[in-house]
Design a protein around this motif. Sequence first.
Motif, PDB file in Angstrom:
ATOM      1  N   ALA A   1       0.824  -1.198   0.000  1.00 33.75           N
ATOM      2  CA  ALA A   1       0.000   0.000   0.000  1.00 33.75           C
ATOM      3  C   ALA A   1       0.866   1.258   0.000  1.00 33.75           C
ATOM      4  N   LEU A   2       1.935   1.249   0.802  1.00 36.04           N
ATOM      5  CA  LEU A   2       2.810   2.419   0.866  1.00 36.04           C
ATOM      6  C   LEU A   2       3.544   2.624  -0.451  1.00 36.04           C
ATOM      7  N   ILE A   3       3.976   1.531  -1.087  1.00 33.61           N
ATOM      8  CA  ILE A   3       4.645   1.647  -2.379  1.00 33.61           C
ATOM      9  C   ILE A   3       3.680   2.163  -3.441  1.00 33.61           C
ATOM     10  N   ALA A   4       2.405   1.778  -3.326  1.00 36.20           N
ATOM     11  CA  ALA A   4       1.407   2.290  -4.264  1.00 36.20           C
ATOM     12  C   ALA A   4       1.264   3.801  -4.138  1.00 36.20           C
ATOM     13  N   VAL A   5       1.457   4.324  -2.933  1.00 38.63           N
ATOM     14  CA  VAL A   5       1.356   5.769  -2.707  1.00 38.63           C
ATOM     15  C   VAL A   5       2.649   6.479  -3.108  1.00 38.63           C
TER      16      VAL A   5
ATOM     17  N   ALA B   1      10.537   1.049  -1.071  1.00 37.07           N
ATOM     18  CA  ALA B   1      10.604  -0.262  -0.435  1.00 37.07           C
ATOM     19  C   ALA B   1      11.332  -0.189   0.900  1.00 37.07           C
ATOM     20  N   LEU B   2      12.401   0.596   0.949  1.00 39.59           N
ATOM     21  CA  LEU B   2      13.177   0.753   2.179  1.00 39.59           C
ATOM     22  C   LEU B   2      12.330   1.378   3.280  1.00 39.59           C
TER      23      LEU B   2
ATOM     24  N   PHE C   1       9.331 -10.050  -6.012  1.00 43.54           N
ATOM     25  CA  PHE C   1       8.734 -11.243  -6.614  1.00 43.54           C
ATOM     26  C   PHE C   1       7.290 -10.962  -7.048  1.00 43.54           C
ATOM     27  N   LEU C   2       6.585 -10.121  -6.282  1.00 37.91           N
ATOM     28  CA  LEU C   2       5.203  -9.771  -6.617  1.00 37.91           C
ATOM     29  C   LEU C   2       5.127  -8.662  -7.671  1.00 37.91           C
ATOM     30  N   GLY C   3       6.292  -8.125  -8.051  1.00 40.62           N
ATOM     31  CA  GLY C   3       6.313  -7.109  -9.099  1.00 40.62           C
ATOM     32  C   GLY C   3       6.108  -5.693  -8.616  1.00 40.62           C
ATOM     33  N   VAL C   4       6.244  -5.438  -7.307  1.00 41.87           N
ATOM     34  CA  VAL C   4       6.058  -4.081  -6.777  1.00 41.87           C
ATOM     35  C   VAL C   4       7.290  -3.601  -6.023  1.00 41.87           C
ATOM     36  N   GLY C   5       8.403  -4.298  -6.182  1.00 44.35           N
ATOM     37  CA  GLY C   5       9.620  -3.914  -5.485  1.00 44.35           C
ATOM     38  C   GLY C   5      10.469  -2.975  -6.321  1.00 44.35           C
ATOM     39  N   VAL C   6      11.774  -3.156  -6.233  1.00 45.96           N
ATOM     40  CA  VAL C   6      12.714  -2.319  -6.996  1.00 45.96           C
ATOM     41  C   VAL C   6      12.473  -2.538  -8.489  1.00 45.96           C
ATOM     42  N   PRO C   7      12.276  -1.457  -9.255  1.00 51.40           N
ATOM     43  CA  PRO C   7      11.961  -1.627 -10.681  1.00 51.40           C
ATOM     44  C   PRO C   7      13.190  -2.068 -11.468  1.00 51.40           C
TER      45      PRO C   7
END
Length: 292
Positions: free
Chosen positions: A134-138, A146-147, A221-227
């Motif tokens: 949720a935080l990464i989405a924002v 991520a950090l 792995f879910l595709g929302v981490g480091v691009p």
Amino acid sequence: MTEALAALKNLLRRLLARRGPALSLAFLALVALTALFAGLLPLDPLAQSIADSLKPPSAEAWFGTDELGRDILARVVYGARTSLVTAFGAVLIAALVGIPVGLVAGFYGDWRDSLLMRCIDVLLALPNILFAMALIAVLGRSQGAALIAVGIAGIPGFARIARAQVMALRQLDFVMAVRSFGGGPGYIMLRTLLPNILSPLVVQAIVLASIAILLEAALAFLGVGVPPPTPSWGEMLRTGKSYLYEAPSYAVLPGLVLTLTILSFDTIGRALTAILDRDETDASGATIGGRR
């Protein structure tokens, strides 16, 4: 503070005396040094060669190549930077916020304790992976996001441990002596109590580091981490699972490094916990014997 540093050195010496923690420390040192000096190695994690895609491990590419012909070993080495930076940053954020919260809550034990711990309970009730997503989405998909997400998720652990330790120490004679000589709350918390609770906080930092590495890999792995194209162990696992039959080393070898890294942190954390528990038991037995 000098006594605290001496205690930490003593813990390190006792860790090195055990085979499992010593091997874990050696492996983590190897991973950290390789990641730190990766720029001095003849490895390029971004160099592509489509003609050499999905090659098995060889003398030229020890871990093989990925679907774009990139050296998997190079990406594992540079991916260690991503994981270790995330772990270090997450521990730093969690400690800088959680420890002061725990100190204040445990020292005063009044409405401030109730207010701060209710806020901690709210963070504790949120599932780490969902909160991070949720935080990464924002904030947007980046290593910084991520950090921060992993760091915020680690705040409750530091706060609860610091609070429990302070509540156990605040009424002891040495704390009351400092108070009687005019020591203010800030001085007592930072100069008297904090050095005496560092050991369990160090254990928590090591445990959180392993959780942070695992959570960063899970987000990737879910595709929302480091691009991409930034190397990440979780990203390599996500992409490599599509080529398990053509190139099993693509996912297996990065996964093995990730597993060994997490297990090394876990082994060190368990060994430190056992050492501290033994010291606490010995101290309790000595006190009871003295009273008799």
